[in-house]
Scaffold this active site. Structure first.
Site, mmCIF file in Angstrom:
data_model
loop_
_atom_site.group_PDB
_atom_site.id
_atom_site.type_symbol
_atom_site.label_atom_id
_atom_site.label_comp_id
_atom_site.label_asym_id
_atom_site.label_seq_id
_atom_site.Cartn_x
_atom_site.Cartn_y
_atom_site.Cartn_z
ATOM 1 N N SER A 266 14.691 -7.610 -7.727
ATOM 2 C CA SER A 266 13.440 -6.899 -7.467
ATOM 3 C C SER A 266 12.373 -7.547 -8.329
ATOM 4 C CB SER A 266 13.580 -5.430 -7.859
ATOM 5 O OG SER A 266 12.328 -4.768 -7.912
ATOM 6 N N TYR B 136 16.012 1.281 -13.595
ATOM 7 C CA TYR B 136 16.033 0.507 -12.352
ATOM 8 C C TYR B 136 15.732 -0.958 -12.674
ATOM 9 C CZ TYR B 136 14.434 -1.497 -7.948
ATOM 10 O OH TYR B 136 14.262 -2.318 -6.860
#
Length: 265
Positions: free
Chosen positions: A140, A153
């Site tokens: 990501s 995350y």
């Protein structure tokens, strides 16, 4: 690795980028073993992609014992596997480190990092036996720059980044290519699938018109795999933040903090 004629395993294939990856891989001539924890979502993807070109595998990728059985199950249907795209992932509630429950932290790390690790280790021995093969792991933009309220995350995706780059270094010179993928904001069901309902997640919908479609993101990802790229940035936001973070990490993080605060006002 060109995907035409190849057998490719895709995790998170029930929705979002995983669904689009499956559809586009089939259109390019691949067969896909679709992996997801949601059987209904897999059924929907199969209808869209073409049932004769896919197989459905309801698997919790955080269950190592179950994952270790998967290669033989896939081979019994398709034959030898040529590629693995570790796409499945979840985000966390928009909660700071000091307030986030350990159970949530462990779930995020288990799905995003350990799920990717289990799948990679399960399929790698067979991939090394193929004439050519490929592993693509979806990190990501949060894997190289932190977002407030998404620290774990980002930590999990940073772990995926380093895992993938380490694999590249270890597998260089073999038949297995390795690509790390850093998507920016993509229109998927990740918030819904992560069981989120927070003011920040709702506020993020204000910029929905600027978010990259899952279809376009999947196209960029597959192109990167076919070109055997080391690293793929998906979306203008990921590209811009990557440049800024390399130039001045503190400035980049401060910008993110300012933008996030404006979103929830």
């Amino acid at each position: 690795m060109k995907v035409s004629g190849k057998i490719i395993v895709v995790t998170g294939a029930g929705s979002g980028m995983g669904r689009e990856l499956t559809i586009q891989l089939v259109k390019k001539g691949a067969r896909v073993a679709m992996v997801d924890i949601h059987p209904e979502a897999l059924e929907q993807t199969a209808e869209l992609a073409g049932r004769d070109k896919v197989s459905l595998h309801v698997v919790n990728i955080t269950d190592r014992a179950t994952v270790e059985l998967l290669p033989e199950q896939v081979k019994s249907i398709h034959g030898n596997v040529d590629g693995l795209i570790n796409n499945a992932g979840i985000i966390q509630p928009f909660v700071d480190v000091k307030d986030l429950d350990y159970a949530v932290i462990e779930r995020v790390m288990n799905v995003n990092f350990y799920g990717t690790l289990y799948m990679t280790k399960a399929f790698l021995p067979d991939l090394l036996k193929r004439p050519e093969a490929h592993i693509a792991n979806v990190s990501s933009m949060g894997g190289f720059i932190p977002f407030p309220g998404q620290t774990f995350y980002s930590a999990s995706k940073a772990a995926v980044k380093i895992l993938t780059e380490g694999l590249y270094s270890e597998l260089k010179g073999t038949n297995v290519g390795v690509t790390v993928i850093h998507p920016g904001a993509v229109n998927t069901n990740i918030m819904k699938n992560s069981v989120l309902n927070s003011p920040a997640s709702v506020a993020s919908s204000k910029g929905a018109q600027k978010i990259l479609s899952a279809e376009k993101a999947a196209t960029i990802m597959i192109d990167g795999i076919e070109q055997n790229k080391f690293r793929v940035l998906v979306g203008k936001d990921a590209t811009m933040l990557d440049i800024l973070y390399r130039f001045n990490p503190k400035m980049a993080v401060d910008l993110i903090v300012k933008k996030m605060k404006n979103m929830v006002r």
